[in-house]
Design a protein around this motif. Structure first.
Motif, PDB file in Angstrom:
ATOM      1  N   THR A 111       0.848  -1.195   0.000  1.00 48.67           N
ATOM      2  CA  THR A 111       0.000   0.000   0.000  1.00 48.67           C
ATOM      3  C   THR A 111       0.884   1.246   0.000  1.00 48.67           C
ATOM      4  OG1 THR A 111      -0.081  -0.145   2.404  1.00 48.67           O
ATOM      5  CG2 THR A 111      -1.920  -1.120   1.212  1.00 48.67           C
ATOM      6  N   ASP A 112       0.369   2.334  -0.560  1.00 54.51           N
ATOM      7  CA  ASP A 112       1.156   3.571  -0.621  1.00 54.51           C
ATOM      8  C   ASP A 112       1.267   4.195   0.761  1.00 54.51           C
ATOM      9  OD1 ASP A 112       1.449   3.269  -3.289  1.00 54.51           O
ATOM     10  OD2 ASP A 112      -0.104   4.720  -3.865  1.00 54.51           O
ATOM     11  N   PRO A 113       2.400   4.848   1.045  1.00 54.69           N
ATOM     12  CA  PRO A 113       2.517   5.550   2.321  1.00 54.69           C
ATOM     13  C   PRO A 113       1.638   6.799   2.325  1.00 54.69           C
ATOM     14  CG  PRO A 113       4.427   5.995   0.957  1.00 54.69           C
ATOM     15  CD  PRO A 113       3.597   5.003   0.204  1.00 54.69           C
ATOM     16  N   GLU A 114       1.225   7.200   3.505  1.00 52.67           N
ATOM     17  CA  GLU A 114       0.397   8.398   3.625  1.00 52.67           C
ATOM     18  C   GLU A 114       0.981   9.301   4.692  1.00 52.67           C
ATOM     19  OE1 GLU A 114      -3.488   6.981   4.575  1.00 52.67           O
ATOM     20  OE2 GLU A 114      -3.618   5.869   2.675  1.00 52.67           O
ATOM     21  N   ILE A 115       0.621  10.561   4.641  1.00 50.99           N
ATOM     22  CA  ILE A 115       1.026  11.488   5.694  1.00 50.99           C
ATOM     23  C   ILE A 115       0.364  11.018   6.991  1.00 50.99           C
ATOM     24  CG2 ILE A 115       0.824  13.869   6.522  1.00 50.99           C
ATOM     25  CD1 ILE A 115       2.485  14.052   4.121  1.00 50.99           C
ATOM     26  N   GLU A 116       1.165  10.784   8.022  1.00 52.10           N
ATOM     27  CA  GLU A 116       0.586  10.337   9.294  1.00 52.10           C
ATOM     28  C   GLU A 116       0.707  11.405  10.358  1.00 52.10           C
ATOM     29  OE1 GLU A 116       2.165   6.541  10.645  1.00 52.10           O
ATOM     30  OE2 GLU A 116       2.492   6.059   8.530  1.00 52.10           O
ATOM     31  N   HIS A 117       1.679  12.261  10.164  1.00 60.50           N
ATOM     32  CA  HIS A 117       1.984  13.266  11.170  1.00 60.50           C
ATOM     33  C   HIS A 117       2.212  14.577  10.426  1.00 60.50           C
ATOM     34  CE1 HIS A 117       4.507  15.506  14.035  1.00 60.50           C
ATOM     35  NE2 HIS A 117       3.924  14.769  14.978  1.00 60.50           N
ATOM     36  N   GLU A 156       4.052  15.476  -1.482  1.00 63.07           N
ATOM     37  CA  GLU A 156       3.030  15.831  -0.504  1.00 63.07           C
ATOM     38  C   GLU A 156       3.731  16.285   0.767  1.00 63.07           C
ATOM     39  OE1 GLU A 156       0.292  12.496  -0.371  1.00 63.07           O
ATOM     40  OE2 GLU A 156      -0.863  13.552   1.169  1.00 63.07           O
ATOM     41  N   VAL A 157       3.212  17.326   1.402  1.00 63.08           N
ATOM     42  CA  VAL A 157       3.802  17.733   2.681  1.00 63.08           C
ATOM     43  C   VAL A 157       2.711  17.895   3.730  1.00 63.08           C
ATOM     44  CG1 VAL A 157       5.914  18.871   1.892  1.00 63.08           C
ATOM     45  CG2 VAL A 157       3.778  20.130   1.879  1.00 63.08           C
ATOM     46  N   GLY A 158       3.050  17.560   4.976  1.00 63.48           N
ATOM     47  CA  GLY A 158       2.111  17.737   6.080  1.00 63.48           C
ATOM     48  C   GLY A 158       2.050  19.198   6.507  1.00 63.48           C
ATOM     49  N   GLY A 159       1.040  19.514   7.284  1.00 66.86           N
ATOM     50  CA  GLY A 159       0.808  20.903   7.673  1.00 66.86           C
ATOM     51  C   GLY A 159       1.902  21.479   8.552  1.00 66.86           C
ATOM     52  N   GLY A 160       2.660  20.606   9.235  1.00 73.14           N
ATOM     53  CA  GLY A 160       3.674  21.108  10.164  1.00 73.14           C
ATOM     54  C   GLY A 160       5.038  21.315   9.532  1.00 73.14           C
ATOM     55  N   VAL A 161       5.158  21.075   8.230  1.00 72.92           N
ATOM     56  CA  VAL A 161       6.460  21.219   7.582  1.00 72.92           C
ATOM     57  C   VAL A 161       6.792  22.707   7.389  1.00 72.92           C
ATOM     58  CG1 VAL A 161       7.778  20.678   5.485  1.00 72.92           C
ATOM     59  CG2 VAL A 161       6.344  18.937   6.537  1.00 72.92           C
ATOM     60  N   TYR A 221       9.505  13.772  10.211  1.00 71.26           N
ATOM     61  CA  TYR A 221      10.291  14.967  10.582  1.00 71.26           C
ATOM     62  C   TYR A 221      10.923  15.591   9.333  1.00 71.26           C
ATOM     63  CZ  TYR A 221       9.741  12.917  15.203  1.00 71.26           C
ATOM     64  OH  TYR A 221       9.223  12.386  16.340  1.00 71.26           O
ATOM     65  N   ALA A 222      10.119  15.643   8.272  1.00 76.61           N
ATOM     66  CA  ALA A 222      10.675  16.030   6.968  1.00 76.61           C
ATOM     67  C   ALA A 222      11.155  17.466   6.936  1.00 76.61           C
ATOM     68  CB  ALA A 222       9.622  15.808   5.882  1.00 76.61           C
ATOM     69  N   ASP A 223      10.632  18.310   7.843  1.00 74.57           N
ATOM     70  CA  ASP A 223      11.109  19.703   7.840  1.00 74.57           C
ATOM     71  C   ASP A 223      12.598  19.760   8.150  1.00 74.57           C
ATOM     72  OD1 ASP A 223      10.261  18.697  10.336  1.00 74.57           O
ATOM     73  OD2 ASP A 223      10.232  20.704  11.220  1.00 74.57           O
ATOM     74  N   ARG A 224      13.143  18.738   8.847  1.00 77.17           N
ATOM     75  CA  ARG A 224      14.576  18.711   9.128  1.00 77.17           C
ATOM     76  C   ARG A 224      15.289  17.558   8.417  1.00 77.17           C
ATOM     77  NH1 ARG A 224      15.930  22.304  13.116  1.00 77.17           N
ATOM     78  NH2 ARG A 224      17.956  22.023  12.131  1.00 77.17           N
ATOM     79  N   THR A 225      14.582  16.438   8.220  1.00 78.88           N
ATOM     80  CA  THR A 225      15.216  15.246   7.647  1.00 78.88           C
ATOM     81  C   THR A 225      15.244  15.334   6.118  1.00 78.88           C
ATOM     82  OG1 THR A 225      14.382  14.006   9.541  1.00 78.88           O
ATOM     83  CG2 THR A 225      15.171  12.713   7.668  1.00 78.88           C
ATOM     84  N   HIS A 226      16.036  16.229   5.591  1.00 83.30           N
ATOM     85  CA  HIS A 226      16.173  16.310   4.134  1.00 83.30           C
ATOM     86  C   HIS A 226      17.433  17.087   3.787  1.00 83.30           C
ATOM     87  CE1 HIS A 226      14.130  20.275   4.850  1.00 83.30           C
ATOM     88  NE2 HIS A 226      15.072  20.638   4.007  1.00 83.30           N
TER      89      HIS A 226
END
Ligand SMILES: NC(=O)c1ccc[n+]([C@@H]2O[C@H](COP(=O)([O-])OP(=O)(O)OC[C@H]3O[C@@H](n4cnc5c(N)ncnc54)[C@H](O)[C@@H]3O)[C@@H](O)[C@H]2O)c1
Ligand SMILES: [Zn+2]
Ligand SMILES: [Zn+2]
Lengths: 178, 391
Positions: free
Chosen positions: B18-24, B68-73, B148-153
């Motif tokens: 299954t495709d991953p989804e934004i969880e956080h 796709e990005v979550g709202g907290g990014v 934690y994509a806002d930092r993990t990139h």
């Protein structure tokens, strides 16, 4: 299997819908089967040495059978490990010992000669499987498979080695320029 | 989507999942454009690192496009941007992250209790690795959720190709950190055990950092030739005595700095009975690692020298010569790489043409061929040094 894997997933992590083919080859599977066989046989030799010696007319050799049992179990564990090849090689050596011990029991005065012949036939058949899988695995893992080439032109230094030597000790060129 | 999934020892398959989804809210999803197979993946392939579970998605050297990005990014990432994903998941806020010790981030491991039990403390969450480090699904897949994509990139500068950038995720900073930890002086001889991708990057880094000579040790001809191309003097440990050659090359003083880029699966050979014993103990689970290279390093390293260990060890090693280590006054430095600590300077070095890490790639294949490539890379067939997968 996939059901269990999916149940254990954290919520939200991708779950398996359908599985692709395994890269385990027939030789891998055969090595595993022989490994489990080895462990099974070893356990029997270890725990039922007396019954075995009786059936083969080899009374008094219980100690030897138990030692063989330990050997079988160790070869089995090796055959199940990543070093299957070493496992199969030690199985083949063990097959040789088994055959020698059985030949020694093949005397005219042994009332259970029939059983010994049967056991010899079985060991012979398994030995053939062991040799065959060992050969298949040797081909499969041979590092000489595929093209062989060297990489003398892959320095990774676009400006050459002489320029690269110690380059990171010198002042950053950008800082030097500005 | 398709992904390379761990099903057990030596059993990795290309599955549909299954495709991953934004969880956080701090998550992002990337569409993977390139990913690579690492020597660490081989330890997992062999099931030498505990706590893998069937169904785990492999891969920790990944790059792609943000879809796709979550709202907290919070604008740190935008759709359409090209990023490399470091293998260490970082929060950027904890005490360790603020010190730059990213691989021991205190926040991102979602199985902290397990790590604390086994290691005494938690370490960072890692992609496509054991459940001790969070069991996060990896990037050998078409899509990857980046927590934690806002930092993990790592943002890829315009003009840098995928292949130049991909290894910023792991092996380039790993080789670099291994060499930096050696505190290389212009008079130093630096010896590198293992000429796999990590060894190759360590060799280049030691040269850039100004070592007087770099000596590389392996037994695979094509890897030795690649090491030589990078400026190293080579030793084939199948053909010559490592200790004798190293002593001869260093005026019998021993290398000042030693890098173990081999790790827990050091080669077993008949001529070295200790390696056979380690392998036997590993089989019967009496020892988790085969520390032959470490022993050799402690023995041959110059007194007062530094041992840098990027190679992965998982649990317990026997017969480490502590007497020699202590009396020779050796310094040991190790760790999973603090990837983001080195990003800026390595990006600059690539842009300036000091180094181009794509030299190490020998195989480029589709994701479906991934499972087969694990075998080819493991068995060093087809002169394979580094595999890049294109989903
Ligand atoms: N610290 C980190 O963050 C980090 C990151 C990436 C990889 N790693 C680890 O680095 C290690 C190397 O990774 P890789 O991708 O280069 O793997 P690899 O398996 O391709 O390379 C290992 C090399 O070591 C050689 N080797 C084996 N026994 C040896 C011996 N006795 N002496 C000298 N060389 C020997 C092998 O022939 C092989 O070429 C692995 O343990 C991997 O898990 C650590
Ligand atoms: Zn890695
Ligand atoms: Zn943190």
């Amino acid at each position: 299997m996939n059901f269990l894997a999916n149940v254990a997933r954290s919520k939200g992590d991708p779950k398996i819908v359908s599985s692709g083919p395994s890269v385990r080859t027939p030789a891998d599977r055969m090595a595993r089967a022989l490994g489990w066989f080895s462990i099974g046989l070893g356990t029997v030799e270890l725990l039922a040495a007396r019954r075995l010696t009786r059936a083969l007319g080899m009374r008094g050799r219980e100690g030897l059978i138990r030692v063989f049992g330990v050997r079988e179990i160790m070869a089995g564990v090796m055959s199940l490990s990543v070093d299957k090849q070493a496992g199969l090689k030690s199985r083949i050596a063990g097959d040789g010992l088994d055959i020698l011990a059985l030949l020694a029991a093949l005397r005219f005065d042994n009332p259970r000669k029939g059983n010994v012949v049967l056991a010899l036939l079985m060991v012979g058949a398994v030995t053939m499987l062991d040799v065959r899988s060992a050969q298949d695995l040797a081909v499969q893992h041979d590092p000489k498979r595929g093209r062989r080439r060297l990489y003398p032109d892959r320095s990774g230094f676009p400006k050459g080695i002489a320029m690269a030597k110690g380059a990171a000790r010198r002042l950053p060129s950008r800082a030097a320029a500005s | 989507m398709r992904a390379l999934v761990w099903h057990g020892k030596e059993d990795i398959r290309c599955d549909t999942v299954t495709d991953p989804e934004i969880e956080h809210e701090r998550d992002a999803i990337i569409k993977v454009t390139s990913c690579a197979i690492c020597g660490s993946d081989l330890h997992l392939f062999h099931n030498f690192i505990p706590a893998m579970m069937p169904g785990d998605i492999m891969g920790h050297e990944t790059m792609g496009e943000v879809v796709e990005v979550g709202g907290g990014v919070n604008g740190a990432l935008k759709k359409g941007e090209r990023i490399v994903v470091p293998f260490t998941i970082i929060c950027g806020e904890c005490d360790q992250c603020r010190r730059g010790n990213f691989s021991v981030c205190e926040t991102t491991n979602r199985n902290k209790a397990l790590a604390e039990k086994i290691f005494g403390h938690t370490t960072a969450g890692l992609f496509g690795y054991t459940h001790i480090t969070g069991g996060y699904p990896g990037g050998q897949a078409e899509y990857l959720r980046v927590p934690y994509a806002d930092r993990t990139h790592i943002k890829i500068p315009a003009g840098m190709t995928d292949e130049q950038a991909l290894f910023l995720s792991d092996i380039l900073p790993t080789g670099w950190q291994a060499a930096v930890q050696c505190d290389i002086e212009p008079t130093d001889s630096v010896a590198v055990w293992g000429c796999g991708p990590v060894g190759q990057m360590s060799i280049r880094s030691a040269l850039l950092l100004g070592a007087r000579q770099v000596i590389a040790i392996d037994r695979i001809p094509e890897r030795l030739s690649m090491a030589e191309a990078g400026g190293a003097i080579t030793i084939d440990f199948d053909k010559e005595s490592v200790v004798e050659r190293l002593n001869a090359l260093t005026d019998h003083k021993g290398p000042d700095k030693c890098i173990d880029a081999t790790g827990m699966e050091s080669h077993v050979n008949m001529a070295q009975p200790a390696t056979l014993l380690d392998r036997a103990k590993q089989m019967f689970m009496l020892e988790s690692d085969r520390p032959h290279v470490l022993r050799e390093i402690i023995y041959v390293c110059r007194p007062g020298g530094v041992i840098s260990i990027p190679g992965v060890y998982s649990g317990f090693s026997d017969k480490i010569p502590m007497g020699a280590l202590m009396n020779k006054g050796l310094t040991v430095r190790t760790g999973q790489t603090h990837v983001n600590r080195w990003t800026d300077e390595l990006v600059r070095r690539i842009e300036e043409g000091q180094i181009d890490p794509s030299f190490v790639i020998t195989h480029r294949v589709a994701l479906e061929q991934g499972p087969e490539m694990y075998r080819v890379f493991r068995d060093k067939q087809d002169s394979c040094v580094k595999v890049v997968l294109k989903p």
